[in-house]
Write an enzyme that holds these catalytic residues in place. Sequence first.
Site, PDB file in Angstrom:
ATOM      1  N   LYS A   1     -19.554  44.390 -28.117  1.00  0.00           N
ATOM      2  CA  LYS A   1     -20.394  45.496 -28.593  1.00  0.00           C
ATOM      3  C   LYS A   1     -19.716  46.844 -28.329  1.00  0.00           C
ATOM      4  O   LYS A   1     -19.606  47.689 -29.219  1.00  0.00           O
ATOM      5  CB  LYS A   1     -21.765  45.478 -27.903  1.00  0.00           C
ATOM      6  CG  LYS A   1     -22.714  46.523 -28.455  1.00  0.00           C
ATOM      7  CD  LYS A   1     -23.797  46.906 -27.500  1.00  0.00           C
ATOM      8  CE  LYS A   1     -23.304  47.913 -26.498  1.00  0.00           C
ATOM      9  NZ  LYS A   1     -24.336  48.475 -25.621  1.00  0.00           N
TER      10      LYS A   1
ATOM     11  N   ASP B   1     -26.519  45.673 -30.635  1.00  0.00           N
ATOM     12  CA  ASP B   1     -27.084  45.899 -29.304  1.00  0.00           C
ATOM     13  C   ASP B   1     -28.481  45.274 -29.272  1.00  0.00           C
ATOM     14  O   ASP B   1     -28.876  44.574 -30.208  1.00  0.00           O
ATOM     15  CB  ASP B   1     -27.115  47.395 -28.958  1.00  0.00           C
ATOM     16  CG  ASP B   1     -28.203  48.130 -29.733  1.00  0.00           C
ATOM     17  OD1 ASP B   1     -28.749  47.554 -30.706  1.00  0.00           O
ATOM     18  OD2 ASP B   1     -28.520  49.267 -29.373  1.00  0.00           O
TER      19      ASP B   1
END
Length: 219
Positions: free
Chosen positions: A121, A139
């Site tokens: 991420k 996320d």
Amino acid sequence: MISNKKALEMVDVIANMFPNAECELKHDNPFELTIAVLLSAQTTDVSVNKLTKDLFQKYKTPEDYLNVDISELENDLRTIGLYRNKAKNIQKLCRSLLDQFDGEIPHTHAELESLAGVGRKTANVVMSVAFGEPSLAVDTHVERISKRLGICRWKDNVRQVEDKLCHVVPRERWNKTHHQLIFFGRYHCLARSPKCDVCPLFNDCREGQKRYKANLKEA
Ligand code: SF4
């Protein structure tokens, strides 16, 4: 799961709700962005911005983070969660930057993910925001709304969610869509209290319908 066509229509509705969505972590360069994203794990962007306002005045380079004792850095990070672990990772990351990358943030996913505290991420956010490379970081907000809307399956892992979104959304829109989905999750389809009663996606949303029926039963 809904069709890809329907999924893109939903993403379009979200894009119209948040046309100006952008990265909310304050930063002036790729190094600061990487530190900010690393600090943001399990912490709000607001808390990170409050912290980095002073932090980025004190620490401007990888050397600056390495020139203090770990206890001093921990103390400087103590207002956010997991600060001990984050302090340790920041010093390790800075060591790697100096030893392997001439003190610069590298420009590839693989190199970024080789750094302490940097997962997929974070690497995606840095590639997208700092370097403008097409990436769609997933996320907690992006994962939640993709599943609530039926774009992905509840059992999908983060990588499967990313792959599905990248398949549904045209590549040239990945970077913007990432921010728009985050804004939708942060300000509209909140984890505990989604605004289903004013949601333009309510009729097509399986989570919204489920909540509506549950409320009817309770009434
Ligand atoms: Fe989220 Fe509710 Fe809208 Fe579904 S209807 S997307 S759960 S706010």
